[in-house]
Design an enzyme around this catalytic site. Sequence first.
Site, PDB file in Angstrom:
ATOM      1  CD  GLN A  86      10.180   9.518   0.422  1.00 21.10           C
ATOM      2  OE1 GLN A  86      10.443  10.612  -0.048  1.00 21.10           O
ATOM      3  NE2 GLN A  86       9.031   9.264   1.006  1.00 21.10           N
ATOM      4  CD  GLU A 139      -6.751  20.885  16.915  1.00 16.21           C
ATOM      5  OE1 GLU A 139      -5.842  20.747  17.737  1.00 16.21           O
ATOM      6  OE2 GLU A 139      -6.563  20.861  15.679  1.00 16.21           O
ATOM      7  N   GLY A 180      10.884   1.128  -2.282  1.00 22.58           N
ATOM      8  CA  GLY A 180      10.977  -0.122  -3.030  1.00 22.58           C
ATOM      9  C   GLY A 180      12.333  -0.409  -3.626  1.00 22.58           C
ATOM     10  CE  LYS A 181      16.455   2.891  -0.738  1.00 21.15           C
ATOM     11  NZ  LYS A 181      15.206   3.415  -0.150  1.00 21.15           N
TER      12      LYS A 181
END
EC number: 3.4.24.-
Length: 749
Positions: free
Chosen positions: A282, A505, A286-287
């Site tokens: 994804q 909430e 760090g590719k």
Amino acid sequence: MTGDPPERRSNGDRLPAERPPSNEGQTPPRKPGRNEPGSPPDWRVTPAPDGRGTPRRGRNGGGMRPFRFPGGRWGILVFILVLLGLNWWISSNALAPSERVRVPYSPNFIQQVRDGNVKEISSTGASIQGDFRADVTYPPKDDKDSVTAKKFSTEVPAFADTDELSKLLQDNDVTVNASPADNGPSLLVSILLGFGPVILIIALFVFLSRRMAGAAGGGMMSFGRSRARRSEGGEAQVTFRDVAGIDEAEAELNEIVDFLKNPQKYQRLGGKIPKGVLLSGQPGTGKTLLARAVAGEAGVPFFSMSASEFVEMIVGVGASRVRDLFRQAKEAAPAIIFIDELDAIGRARGGGRGSFGGNDEREQTLNQILTEMDGFEPTTAVIVIAATNRPEILDAALLRPGRFDRRVTVAAPDRNGRLMILKVHTRSVPLADDVDLESIASSTPGMVGADLANLVNEAALLAARRGHVKVTNSDVADALEKVVLGAERKVMMSDDDRRRTAYHESGHAIVGMLTAGADPVRKVSIIPRGQALGVTFSSPDADKYNYDERYLVGKIKVALGGRVAEEIVFGDLTTGAESDIQQLTGIARQMVGRWGMSRAIGPIAVLPSEGNGPLLPGVAETSESTQRLVDEEVRRIVDSAHAEVTRLLREHRANLDSLVAGLLDQETLDEADAYEAAGLEHMRPERVEPPAPRPSRRDGGRSVAAGPVPHGLEAPERPAQIAAPGADEPEPPTNGSGELGGSVRAGDA
């Protein structure tokens, strides 16, 4: 599968876009001269003809600057128009004779001679020009074309008696001048007048094109050259020391580094190093950093280029650039070629994804890459590394042995990986003693390296803005909230809106506290932040790598909590639960159609995966009856969860009201305070407490965020697409084809 990021549901409202900082009122610093010490290098340098990236310098030692015509394109157009106008004026006016009255030879000219009004004539062939003693008007004054002048011209007919004319001129004392017949301007003058401006314009464009070619590395002739950026091994400042949290991928690439350093070690034993390495994962894992680290460790030239840069509108340019890139790499071997976003040109051919037949430029480029990789000799020390976020759509020819035969998956880091990444990014950041990196790593499941780097940078900027000497724990906590949710907004809500938001909430929070298997509630807030009017944070106690049916049903129940609370308390509904509905529908559809969690459907994949569409456009992969059954099963799961949530909140109405009272009073409740305000016992196991429990966004596409689920009432008609830093595992969709977690759409409050 990878770990879960925190999840969130929000009461959405759009935060106005932040203005960029203004430089108004500031005196711009003087730029240092080109030869002054400390002056930055001139970026307008061109690659040397050898393609090795050596800058080509001008005479003054600086980079060659591209020629800029004053006024840009309009200036060039005005210049051309001026040249054309000048040419017309020269040919039409500058060489035109002065104003003369043209009179007929007879009777006017002859009569003027007899009257003694002709002073002097000049004869050139059959043409006579001269001066009258007094002004003559011809034609008569009542004619609109009449001209009055002393100078005149006339033509002598061929049949006129020249002897009689000569005697008449002598008798009336007229000075006569004669010259040879004029056959017009010379050939040289005609050429200059006719072609001079055109030649000048052509010369101008040649000059400009040469200047631009020098600045752009060849101009038009450089289209076929590779635009890869080259960095030498010694210049690369990235090594494996700068890579952390992805040890498995690093170990896979160490063998490549060893081959580039010692190729004889493998060749002696007959070993063949992989020609190509495909890095997949994804965004932000760090590719690209890994590829640069390989080049830095091996100390070899590194050619990097995005796949989209190969393709131009001119046919054949992509293939030509591929050939040039591989030629340069072979000349510089050993070397590394890095192609980023390979899926831009490596998409699978055929299958209805593009033109049927036809000559696709991307296919030509892909074919050339395949051919070049086949042409590598076993001893060629050139490694091709490619990166992609979508390996499932790549062409099978790219992935066969002999091409990208080594595939390295760069997954999102686990807790220990995130800790190592934080240590790398905080090397140059002074941290206060209260900052606990382990707690930060625990509170950021699903975040990848790029997200953690951004978190550290935001914390440093926030600390500087606050005037801190070091980055403190509060800086990190506030930076994490800002990264995930956006900055706080000062919104003046009415009491009714605050009360409705608090119930919405609190409904999410109470269901999360009482549902077995749901993620623990970490924080509840009704303070508008980013695009949310209020948020409920949930995150798992540890990274999750798999999801069971109970957990997914629990997420559906928690998503329904806000809407059901509004139904019970107010008796009506708002559009604020739009993103909740999208999220729970996506989970239910994937449970039925992709994960086999429906007995009626069974273990059959009836929803197409993202990378594998239908064979032909418009052709369904499942029958209408199966699709109808999927819809029925999705409705059954959601209706069952809705009934259970309604029963749960009715039984615990007192707890719901108590939590709402605490929220209206405090606006924000942490984990312990929220359980205490709700009057419920906290039965969760002990966990390492983060500096401030925060959610993490998830990948808006393909992963399940088991983390904090912000539950929310979204603002009116303000869609908010929240892209996650990344998840540790695949995530269910928010719609029929999307995924849970990541896509939060604001509704109408």
